[in-house]
Design a protein around this motif. Structure first.
Motif, PDB file in Angstrom:
ATOM      1  N   SER A 183      42.134   8.761 -19.593  1.00  0.00           N
ATOM      2  CA  SER A 183      41.179   8.668 -18.482  1.00  0.00           C
ATOM      3  C   SER A 183      41.253   7.298 -17.814  1.00  0.00           C
ATOM      4  CB  SER A 183      39.756   8.922 -18.986  1.00  0.00           C
ATOM      5  OG  SER A 183      39.301   7.831 -19.739  1.00  0.00           O
ATOM      6  N   ASN A 184      40.724   7.222 -16.599  1.00  0.00           N
ATOM      7  CA  ASN A 184      40.561   5.914 -15.961  1.00  0.00           C
ATOM      8  C   ASN A 184      39.084   5.577 -15.796  1.00  0.00           C
ATOM      9  OD1 ASN A 184      40.291   7.915 -13.909  1.00  0.00           O
ATOM     10  ND2 ASN A 184      40.515   6.324 -12.354  1.00  0.00           N
ATOM     11  N   HIS A 185      38.222   6.511 -16.237  1.00  0.00           N
ATOM     12  CA  HIS A 185      36.772   6.282 -16.138  1.00  0.00           C
ATOM     13  C   HIS A 185      36.100   7.018 -17.293  1.00  0.00           C
ATOM     14  CE1 HIS A 185      33.178   5.062 -13.944  1.00  0.00           C
ATOM     15  NE2 HIS A 185      32.656   6.234 -14.246  1.00  0.00           N
ATOM     16  N   VAL A 186      35.259   6.314 -18.037  1.00  0.00           N
ATOM     17  CA  VAL A 186      34.561   6.920 -19.180  1.00  0.00           C
ATOM     18  C   VAL A 186      33.058   6.827 -18.937  1.00  0.00           C
ATOM     19  CG1 VAL A 186      34.104   6.778 -21.664  1.00  0.00           C
ATOM     20  CG2 VAL A 186      36.420   6.391 -20.806  1.00  0.00           C
ATOM     21  N   VAL A 187      32.385   7.957 -19.149  1.00  0.00           N
ATOM     22  CA  VAL A 187      30.930   8.024 -19.020  1.00  0.00           C
ATOM     23  C   VAL A 187      30.371   8.361 -20.405  1.00  0.00           C
ATOM     24  CG1 VAL A 187      29.008   9.307 -17.990  1.00  0.00           C
ATOM     25  CG2 VAL A 187      31.048   8.803 -16.608  1.00  0.00           C
ATOM     26  N   PHE A 188      29.507   7.500 -20.933  1.00  0.00           N
ATOM     27  CA  PHE A 188      28.878   7.769 -22.231  1.00  0.00           C
ATOM     28  C   PHE A 188      27.440   8.234 -21.990  1.00  0.00           C
ATOM     29  CE2 PHE A 188      26.068   6.108 -25.683  1.00  0.00           C
ATOM     30  CZ  PHE A 188      26.435   7.051 -26.642  1.00  0.00           C
ATOM     31  N   MET A 189      27.140   9.443 -22.498  1.00  0.00           N
ATOM     32  CA  MET A 189      25.804  10.016 -22.332  1.00  0.00           C
ATOM     33  C   MET A 189      25.064  10.086 -23.659  1.00  0.00           C
ATOM     34  SD  MET A 189      26.287  13.123 -19.585  1.00  0.00           S
ATOM     35  CE  MET A 189      24.519  13.484 -19.608  1.00  0.00           C
ATOM     36  N   ALA A 190      23.752   9.914 -23.599  1.00  0.00           N
ATOM     37  CA  ALA A 190      22.878  10.116 -24.758  1.00  0.00           C
ATOM     38  C   ALA A 190      21.512  10.556 -24.248  1.00  0.00           C
ATOM     39  CB  ALA A 190      22.746   8.834 -25.583  1.00  0.00           C
ATOM     40  N   ASP A 191      20.962  11.578 -24.887  1.00  0.00           N
ATOM     41  CA  ASP A 191      19.610  12.059 -24.528  1.00  0.00           C
ATOM     42  C   ASP A 191      19.440  12.325 -23.035  1.00  0.00           C
ATOM     43  OD1 ASP A 191      18.798  11.970 -27.184  1.00  0.00           O
ATOM     44  OD2 ASP A 191      18.202   9.874 -27.035  1.00  0.00           O
ATOM     45  N   GLY A 192      20.472  12.899 -22.424  1.00  0.00           N
ATOM     46  CA  GLY A 192      20.338  13.332 -21.039  1.00  0.00           C
ATOM     47  C   GLY A 192      20.464  12.258 -19.982  1.00  0.00           C
ATOM     48  N   VAL A 193      20.838  11.040 -20.394  1.00  0.00           N
ATOM     49  CA  VAL A 193      21.046   9.973 -19.406  1.00  0.00           C
ATOM     50  C   VAL A 193      22.437   9.359 -19.604  1.00  0.00           C
ATOM     51  CG1 VAL A 193      18.594   9.395 -19.247  1.00  0.00           C
ATOM     52  CG2 VAL A 193      20.033   8.135 -20.836  1.00  0.00           C
ATOM     53  N   ILE A 194      22.932   8.721 -18.558  1.00  0.00           N
ATOM     54  CA  ILE A 194      24.172   7.949 -18.677  1.00  0.00           C
ATOM     55  C   ILE A 194      23.793   6.570 -19.197  1.00  0.00           C
ATOM     56  CG2 ILE A 194      26.066   6.853 -17.417  1.00  0.00           C
ATOM     57  CD1 ILE A 194      26.120   9.279 -15.566  1.00  0.00           C
ATOM     58  N   CYS A 195      24.206   6.262 -20.435  1.00  0.00           N
ATOM     59  CA  CYS A 195      23.891   4.960 -21.040  1.00  0.00           C
ATOM     60  C   CYS A 195      24.827   3.875 -20.529  1.00  0.00           C
ATOM     61  CB  CYS A 195      24.041   5.032 -22.558  1.00  0.00           C
ATOM     62  SG  CYS A 195      22.686   5.871 -23.351  1.00  0.00           S
ATOM     63  N   GLU A 196      26.075   4.276 -20.325  1.00  0.00           N
ATOM     64  CA  GLU A 196      27.069   3.264 -19.956  1.00  0.00           C
ATOM     65  C   GLU A 196      28.273   3.974 -19.361  1.00  0.00           C
ATOM     66  OE1 GLU A 196      29.224  -0.620 -22.024  1.00  0.00           O
ATOM     67  OE2 GLU A 196      27.759   0.541 -23.158  1.00  0.00           O
ATOM     68  N   GLU A 197      28.908   3.362 -18.394  1.00  0.00           N
ATOM     69  CA  GLU A 197      30.158   3.908 -17.840  1.00  0.00           C
ATOM     70  C   GLU A 197      31.044   2.762 -17.380  1.00  0.00           C
ATOM     71  OE1 GLU A 197      29.918   6.059 -14.056  1.00  0.00           O
ATOM     72  OE2 GLU A 197      27.845   5.384 -13.863  1.00  0.00           O
ATOM     73  N   GLY A 198      32.338   3.041 -17.337  1.00  0.00           N
ATOM     74  CA  GLY A 198      33.272   2.009 -16.916  1.00  0.00           C
ATOM     75  C   GLY A 198      34.691   2.403 -17.247  1.00  0.00           C
ATOM     76  N   CYS A 254      36.292  11.018 -18.245  1.00  0.00           N
ATOM     77  CA  CYS A 254      35.927  11.636 -19.531  1.00  0.00           C
ATOM     78  C   CYS A 254      34.456  11.364 -19.809  1.00  0.00           C
ATOM     79  CB  CYS A 254      36.787  11.096 -20.674  1.00  0.00           C
ATOM     80  SG  CYS A 254      38.396  11.903 -20.775  1.00  0.00           S
ATOM     81  N   ILE A 255      33.724  12.420 -20.128  1.00  0.00           N
ATOM     82  CA  ILE A 255      32.310  12.302 -20.479  1.00  0.00           C
ATOM     83  C   ILE A 255      32.208  12.464 -21.987  1.00  0.00           C
ATOM     84  CG2 ILE A 255      29.984  13.193 -20.115  1.00  0.00           C
ATOM     85  CD1 ILE A 255      30.906  14.287 -17.430  1.00  0.00           C
ATOM     86  N   ILE A 256      31.718  11.415 -22.653  1.00  0.00           N
ATOM     87  CA  ILE A 256      31.634  11.429 -24.112  1.00  0.00           C
ATOM     88  C   ILE A 256      30.170  11.262 -24.539  1.00  0.00           C
ATOM     89  CG2 ILE A 256      33.994  10.539 -24.392  1.00  0.00           C
ATOM     90  CD1 ILE A 256      32.760   7.765 -25.018  1.00  0.00           C
ATOM     91  N   GLY A 257      29.910  11.554 -25.799  1.00  0.00           N
ATOM     92  CA  GLY A 257      28.549  11.433 -26.316  1.00  0.00           C
ATOM     93  C   GLY A 257      28.332  12.473 -27.403  1.00  0.00           C
ATOM     94  N   ALA A 258      27.265  12.303 -28.162  1.00  0.00           N
ATOM     95  CA  ALA A 258      26.973  13.216 -29.265  1.00  0.00           C
ATOM     96  C   ALA A 258      26.635  14.606 -28.726  1.00  0.00           C
ATOM     97  CB  ALA A 258      25.805  12.674 -30.088  1.00  0.00           C
ATOM     98  N   SER A 259      26.749  15.620 -29.589  1.00  0.00           N
ATOM     99  CA  SER A 259      26.328  16.970 -29.216  1.00  0.00           C
ATOM    100  C   SER A 259      24.861  16.939 -28.823  1.00  0.00           C
ATOM    101  CB  SER A 259      26.523  17.921 -30.396  1.00  0.00           C
ATOM    102  OG  SER A 259      27.893  18.020 -30.691  1.00  0.00           O
ATOM    103  N   GLY A 260      24.529  17.684 -27.770  1.00  0.00           N
ATOM    104  CA  GLY A 260      23.137  17.731 -27.333  1.00  0.00           C
ATOM    105  C   GLY A 260      22.739  16.635 -26.367  1.00  0.00           C
ATOM    106  N   SER A 261      23.717  15.831 -25.939  1.00  0.00           N
ATOM    107  CA  SER A 261      23.375  14.714 -25.030  1.00  0.00           C
ATOM    108  C   SER A 261      23.322  15.146 -23.563  1.00  0.00           C
ATOM    109  CB  SER A 261      24.371  13.563 -25.204  1.00  0.00           C
ATOM    110  OG  SER A 261      25.696  14.015 -24.996  1.00  0.00           O
ATOM    111  N   GLY A 262      23.705  16.396 -23.270  1.00  0.00           N
ATOM    112  CA  GLY A 262      23.623  16.910 -21.901  1.00  0.00           C
ATOM    113  C   GLY A 262      24.949  17.005 -21.173  1.00  0.00           C
ATOM    114  N   LYS A 263      26.057  16.708 -21.878  1.00  0.00           N
ATOM    115  CA  LYS A 263      27.380  16.661 -21.229  1.00  0.00           C
ATOM    116  C   LYS A 263      27.766  18.015 -20.613  1.00  0.00           C
ATOM    117  CE  LYS A 263      29.657  15.620 -24.992  1.00  0.00           C
ATOM    118  NZ  LYS A 263      28.597  15.897 -25.988  1.00  0.00           N
ATOM    119  N   SER A 264      27.681  19.067 -21.420  1.00  0.00           N
ATOM    120  CA  SER A 264      28.097  20.390 -20.929  1.00  0.00           C
ATOM    121  C   SER A 264      27.152  20.901 -19.848  1.00  0.00           C
ATOM    122  CB  SER A 264      28.174  21.396 -22.087  1.00  0.00           C
ATOM    123  OG  SER A 264      29.255  21.054 -22.936  1.00  0.00           O
TER     124      SER A 264
END
Length: 246
Positions: free
Chosen positions: A207-222, A35-45
């Motif tokens: 999910s078994n893996h979460v990716v948190f994105m902000a401002d076009g980068v992966i800030c944290e995953e696990g 699952c890729i999470i993060g605010a709108s505009g963070s680059g997920k889509s």
């Protein structure tokens, strides 16, 4: 750890002078629900659209079973027979019935006979609870039903990896549950999925893996437990606090 299905290496994407993705690295193994999470505009889509070659990366590599797919000579249409996508806005053909929507890709892209395509479409429409609506047009069914048809259509191509781009965000709240239930079943059955979502409970529980994105980068995953219960980055904490309180 299963076999690596997809790997993204140093992926960047700019629109003109505007960088949307910056040096993205991650991998997906067989059976993973990422699952890729993060605010709108963070680059997920945009990341998802690059993975499906709907956008061309500015730099970096996308590897599918160790084969670089964002290079000249790779046919996007052939690659997409292995990597399906479910869109936010359903993207069903308005002039076709539910059944025809689930058959057309099979006959035109995979070269299946109409009979084979019909049998396969029915199998997946039954799976998502839409078999009673095979003769309906998209305008005659609800948003939740349209999204379930879109999932059946993607499954009918029998992809190895399924991408979901905010599949519930265009739905009324009471219809969200019926789509998430289908996705939970797919996860239980071992379908490899990458899901861009604002549904935090789904990300945490399925999910078994979460990716948190902000401002076009992966800030944290696990793994979800670590990300939701013990985030390491201030931005992850702030995002999750807002969401969990909301």
């Amino acid at each position: 750890m299963g076999q690596t299905v997809l790997e993204v290496r140093h992926l960047s994407k700019s629109f003109g002078a505007n960088p949307v993705l910056k040096d993205i690295d991650f991998r997906v193994s067989a059976g993973d629900v990422t699952c890729i999470i993060g605010a709108s505009g963070s680059g997920k889509s945009t990341l998802l659209r690059c993975i499906n070659l709907l956008e061309t990366p500015t730099s970096g590599d996308i590897l599918f079973h160790d084969k670089k797919i964002n290079s000249k000579g790779v046919k996007a249409s052939e690659y997409r027979t292995h990597v399906g996508m479910v869109f936010q806005s359903f993207n069903l053909f308005a002039n076709m019935t539910v059944l025809e929507n689930c058959m057309v890709g099979q006959t035109k892209v995979l070269g299946r006979s109409k009979e084979e395509a019909k049998q396969n479409a029915m199998k997946y429409l039954e799976k998502v609870g839409m078999a009673p609506y095979i003769n309906a047009r998209p305008r005659q069914i609800s948003g939740g039903q349209k999204q379930r048809v879109a999932i059946a259509r993607a499954l009918a191509m029998e992809p190895e990896l399924l991408l979901f781009d905010e599949p519930t965000s265009a739905l009324d709240p009471e219809m969200v549950g019926e789509v998430l239930a289908v996705m939970r079943d797919l996860a239980r059955e071992g379908m490899t999925m990458i899901v861009v979502t604002h549904e935090m409970a789904f990300a945490r529980d399925v999910s078994n893996h979460v990716v948190f994105m902000a401002d076009g980068v992966i800030c944290e995953e696990g793994n979800p437990k670590d990300i939701f219960e013990n985030p390491q980055q201030a931005r992850t904490k702030e995002f999750l606090t807002r969401f969990l309180e909301g």
